[in-house]
Motif scaffolding. Structure first.
Motif, PDB file in Angstrom:
ATOM      1  N   TYR A 199      41.956  60.895  50.655  1.00 43.75           N
ATOM      2  CA  TYR A 199      40.003  60.972  50.422  1.00 43.75           C
ATOM      3  C   TYR A 199      39.677  59.806  51.898  1.00 43.75           C
ATOM      4  CZ  TYR A 199      41.142  62.505  45.410  1.00 43.75           C
ATOM      5  OH  TYR A 199      41.378  62.798  44.968  1.00 43.75           O
ATOM      6  N   VAL A 200      38.837  60.520  52.262  1.00 45.01           N
ATOM      7  CA  VAL A 200      38.111  59.670  53.293  1.00 45.01           C
ATOM      8  C   VAL A 200      36.579  59.564  52.838  1.00 45.01           C
ATOM      9  CG1 VAL A 200      37.289  59.502  55.869  1.00 45.01           C
ATOM     10  CG2 VAL A 200      39.966  60.989  54.813  1.00 45.01           C
ATOM     11  N   PHE A 201      35.826  58.265  52.970  1.00 42.88           N
ATOM     12  CA  PHE A 201      34.797  57.998  52.825  1.00 42.88           C
ATOM     13  C   PHE A 201      34.592  57.306  53.950  1.00 42.88           C
ATOM     14  CE2 PHE A 201      37.549  57.772  49.049  1.00 42.88           C
ATOM     15  CZ  PHE A 201      36.032  58.238  48.274  1.00 42.88           C
ATOM     16  N   PRO A 202      33.142  57.078  54.179  1.00 48.01           N
ATOM     17  CA  PRO A 202      32.208  57.015  55.186  1.00 48.01           C
ATOM     18  C   PRO A 202      31.885  55.320  55.179  1.00 48.01           C
ATOM     19  CG  PRO A 202      30.744  57.917  53.813  1.00 48.01           C
ATOM     20  CD  PRO A 202      32.195  58.228  53.308  1.00 48.01           C
ATOM     21  N   GLY A 203      32.525  54.213  54.007  1.00 46.51           N
ATOM     22  CA  GLY A 203      31.839  53.038  53.380  1.00 46.51           C
ATOM     23  C   GLY A 203      32.190  52.854  52.032  1.00 46.51           C
ATOM     24  N   ILE A 204      32.705  51.899  51.366  1.00 46.45           N
ATOM     25  CA  ILE A 204      33.078  51.511  50.276  1.00 46.45           C
ATOM     26  C   ILE A 204      31.713  51.731  48.989  1.00 46.45           C
ATOM     27  CG2 ILE A 204      33.454  50.021  48.665  1.00 46.45           C
ATOM     28  CD1 ILE A 204      35.277  48.871  51.087  1.00 46.45           C
ATOM     29  N   SER A 205      31.591  52.320  48.387  1.00 44.37           N
ATOM     30  CA  SER A 205      30.828  52.773  47.154  1.00 44.37           C
ATOM     31  C   SER A 205      31.517  52.417  45.253  1.00 44.37           C
ATOM     32  CB  SER A 205      30.874  53.661  47.259  1.00 44.37           C
ATOM     33  OG  SER A 205      31.661  55.320  47.309  1.00 44.37           O
ATOM     34  N   SER A 206      30.473  52.390  45.260  1.00 49.15           N
ATOM     35  CA  SER A 206      30.877  52.553  43.290  1.00 49.15           C
ATOM     36  C   SER A 206      31.875  53.877  42.568  1.00 49.15           C
ATOM     37  CB  SER A 206      29.832  52.088  42.219  1.00 49.15           C
ATOM     38  OG  SER A 206      28.630  53.526  42.795  1.00 49.15           O
ATOM     39  N   ALA A 207      31.912  54.920  43.575  1.00 48.13           N
ATOM     40  CA  ALA A 207      32.460  55.897  43.732  1.00 48.13           C
ATOM     41  C   ALA A 207      33.727  56.088  43.881  1.00 48.13           C
ATOM     42  CB  ALA A 207      31.610  57.231  43.493  1.00 48.13           C
ATOM     43  N   MET A 208      34.079  55.251  44.915  1.00 47.63           N
ATOM     44  CA  MET A 208      35.470  55.058  45.701  1.00 47.63           C
ATOM     45  C   MET A 208      35.815  54.119  44.849  1.00 47.63           C
ATOM     46  SD  MET A 208      36.732  53.474  49.296  1.00 47.63           S
ATOM     47  CE  MET A 208      36.864  52.459  48.336  1.00 47.63           C
ATOM     48  N   LYS A 209      35.318  52.907  44.452  1.00 51.68           N
ATOM     49  CA  LYS A 209      35.962  52.779  43.418  1.00 51.68           C
ATOM     50  C   LYS A 209      36.680  52.825  42.070  1.00 51.68           C
ATOM     51  CE  LYS A 209      33.124  48.341  45.024  1.00 51.68           C
ATOM     52  NZ  LYS A 209      32.620  46.824  44.580  1.00 51.68           N
ATOM     53  N   ASP A 210      35.339  53.560  41.789  1.00 46.88           N
ATOM     54  CA  ASP A 210      36.212  54.218  40.581  1.00 46.88           C
ATOM     55  C   ASP A 210      37.617  55.209  40.333  1.00 46.88           C
ATOM     56  OD1 ASP A 210      34.104  53.252  38.947  1.00 46.88           O
ATOM     57  OD2 ASP A 210      31.925  54.508  39.405  1.00 46.88           O
ATOM     58  N   LEU A 211      37.135  55.549  41.642  1.00 44.99           N
ATOM     59  CA  LEU A 211      38.372  57.101  41.884  1.00 44.99           C
ATOM     60  C   LEU A 211      39.502  56.043  42.083  1.00 44.99           C
ATOM     61  CD1 LEU A 211      39.850  59.814  42.644  1.00 44.99           C
ATOM     62  CD2 LEU A 211      38.769  59.243  45.278  1.00 44.99           C
ATOM     63  N   ALA A 212      39.706  54.845  42.942  1.00 40.92           N
ATOM     64  CA  ALA A 212      40.903  54.590  43.061  1.00 40.92           C
ATOM     65  C   ALA A 212      41.648  53.418  41.008  1.00 40.92           C
ATOM     66  CB  ALA A 212      40.541  53.454  44.014  1.00 40.92           C
ATOM     67  N   ALA A 213      40.003  53.145  40.954  1.00 44.32           N
ATOM     68  CA  ALA A 213      40.882  52.596  39.871  1.00 44.32           C
ATOM     69  C   ALA A 213      42.120  53.870  38.839  1.00 44.32           C
ATOM     70  CB  ALA A 213      39.544  51.894  38.561  1.00 44.32           C
ATOM     71  N   LYS A 214      41.638  54.958  38.715  1.00 49.31           N
ATOM     72  CA  LYS A 214      42.107  55.593  37.702  1.00 49.31           C
ATOM     73  C   LYS A 214      43.179  56.635  39.337  1.00 49.31           C
ATOM     74  CE  LYS A 214      37.647  57.273  36.494  1.00 49.31           C
ATOM     75  NZ  LYS A 214      36.792  58.634  36.823  1.00 49.31           N
ATOM     76  N   ILE A 215      43.392  55.496  40.307  1.00 48.62           N
ATOM     77  CA  ILE A 215      44.865  56.624  40.640  1.00 48.62           C
ATOM     78  C   ILE A 215      46.036  55.395  40.534  1.00 48.62           C
ATOM     79  CG2 ILE A 215      46.002  57.086  43.086  1.00 48.62           C
ATOM     80  CD1 ILE A 215      43.253  58.035  44.030  1.00 48.62           C
ATOM     81  N   THR A 216      47.537  56.005  39.588  1.00 50.69           N
ATOM     82  CA  THR A 216      48.274  54.986  39.567  1.00 50.69           C
ATOM     83  C   THR A 216      49.372  54.982  40.347  1.00 50.69           C
ATOM     84  OG1 THR A 216      48.895  56.503  37.666  1.00 50.69           O
ATOM     85  CG2 THR A 216      47.236  54.439  37.868  1.00 50.69           C
ATOM     86  N   GLU A 217      49.196  56.372  41.229  1.00 52.10           N
ATOM     87  CA  GLU A 217      51.183  56.711  41.820  1.00 52.10           C
ATOM     88  C   GLU A 217      50.868  57.275  43.629  1.00 52.10           C
ATOM     89  OE1 GLU A 217      51.134  61.618  41.519  1.00 52.10           O
ATOM     90  OE2 GLU A 217      49.199  60.948  39.671  1.00 52.10           O
ATOM     91  N   PRO A 218      52.159  56.890  43.805  1.00 49.31           N
ATOM     92  CA  PRO A 218      52.125  56.301  45.584  1.00 49.31           C
ATOM     93  C   PRO A 218      51.101  58.308  45.800  1.00 49.31           C
ATOM     94  CG  PRO A 218      53.895  56.644  44.892  1.00 49.31           C
ATOM     95  CD  PRO A 218      53.088  56.612  43.292  1.00 49.31           C
ATOM     96  N   TRP A 219      51.749  58.220  46.742  1.00 50.72           N
ATOM     97  CA  TRP A 219      51.473  59.006  48.191  1.00 50.72           C
ATOM     98  C   TRP A 219      49.985  59.667  47.972  1.00 50.72           C
ATOM     99  CZ3 TRP A 219      55.479  57.413  50.425  1.00 50.72           C
ATOM    100  CH2 TRP A 219      56.850  57.415  50.017  1.00 50.72           C
ATOM    101  N   ILE A 220      49.238  59.172  47.231  1.00 52.56           N
ATOM    102  CA  ILE A 220      47.188  59.600  48.023  1.00 52.56           C
ATOM    103  C   ILE A 220      46.743  58.647  48.548  1.00 52.56           C
ATOM    104  CG2 ILE A 220      45.517  59.931  46.090  1.00 52.56           C
ATOM    105  CD1 ILE A 220      47.474  60.611  43.857  1.00 52.56           C
ATOM    106  N   LEU A 221      46.181  58.512  49.301  1.00 52.69           N
ATOM    107  CA  LEU A 221      45.918  57.860  50.603  1.00 52.69           C
ATOM    108  C   LEU A 221      44.700  57.702  50.341  1.00 52.69           C
ATOM    109  CD1 LEU A 221      47.846  58.113  53.595  1.00 52.69           C
ATOM    110  CD2 LEU A 221      48.937  56.618  52.227  1.00 52.69           C
ATOM    111  N   VAL A 222      43.147  56.429  50.255  1.00 50.70           N
ATOM    112  CA  VAL A 222      42.569  56.035  50.515  1.00 50.70           C
ATOM    113  C   VAL A 222      41.653  55.418  51.663  1.00 50.70           C
ATOM    114  CG1 VAL A 222      40.311  54.878  49.549  1.00 50.70           C
ATOM    115  CG2 VAL A 222      41.856  55.704  47.714  1.00 50.70           C
TER     116      VAL A 222
END
Length: 221
Positions: free
Chosen positions: A53-76
């Motif tokens: 996942y690639v973001f132009p900056g930190i956002s609440s949507a990015m935070k929500d996404l990262a909070a739900k990811i628990t497995e490796p090999w997924i990059l933010v």
């Protein structure tokens, strides 16, 4: 300290980020980016990078996404400082040293000729152009790739092999790639650099557009 503070304050242009990630997927042969959570998702499909996942900056949507990811090999990845990423993501995420999203707004400068005996080889397996520099013994000394997105040239995987460094080969690769892209109508360049690579690009007239920080969940040991 002033330079570090000013760099931390750089805000990425979402259009620049969107253009770069589109070019990155073309250069790497992955599926194209998909708009997701206010950024972009690339279904990379590699063993140690299934999704990025690639973001132009930190956002609440990015935070929500990262909070739900628990497995490796997924990059933010986001155009933000490591400290800002650490504050935004749960503790299970490991924050890597930042890279540098860079832009060149004109023709590159500060080039120098290759040493005697080295040869340039160009191939163009669409949409990627590849420049190789061969050493006098015929082995690969340096390599780089470029793709074009609209009027932008996106440079990728610029590498000089250890025994051939500090001979101007990286500069020669970049100028050869630039010549190809400019012939096709490119007017500006984009890339993401390591701290070491940044020195080369700044000597060629590039500037840092934004910091670019990666977060990943370490795999089980």
């Amino acid at each position: 300290m002033a330079r570090s503070s000013s760099m931390a304050a750089l805000a990425a242009d979402p259009h620049i980020v969107a253009t770069w990630i589109r070019g990155w997927t073309m250069a790497r042969g992955t599926p194209p980016p998909i708009a997701d959570h206010g950024g972009f998702r690339v279904d990379v499909g590699w063993p140690e990078q299934r999704v990025r996942y690639v973001f132009p900056g930190i956002s609440s949507a990015m935070k929500d996404l990262a909070a739900k990811i628990t497995e490796p090999w997924i990059l933010v990845k986001a155009c933000a400082t490591p400290a800002a990423m650490r504050a935004a993501l749960p503790a299970r995420w490991s924050i890597q040293p930042p890279g540098f999203m860079m832009i060149c707004r004109d023709v590159m400068t500060g080039t120098r000729a290759m040493p005697d005996g080295y040869m340039v080889n160009v191939t163009r397996p669409s949409p990627v152009a590849v420049v190789e520099i061969l050493a006098p013994d015929g082995t690969l000394a340096a390599i780089g790739r470029v793709v074009q997105v609209d009027a932008f040239a996106i440079y990728d995987r610029i590498e000089t092999h250890g025994a051939h460094r500090r001979r101007g080969l990286g500069r020669a690769v970049m100028k050869s790639l630039e010549s190809i892209a400019w012939q096709n109508g490119a007017k500006q360049g984009l890339l993401v650099a390591t701290a070491e690579g940044r020195k080369l690009y700044e000597a060629l007239g590039w500037e840092v557009h934004a910091l670019y920080t990666t977060a990943a969940i370490p795999p089980p040991t």
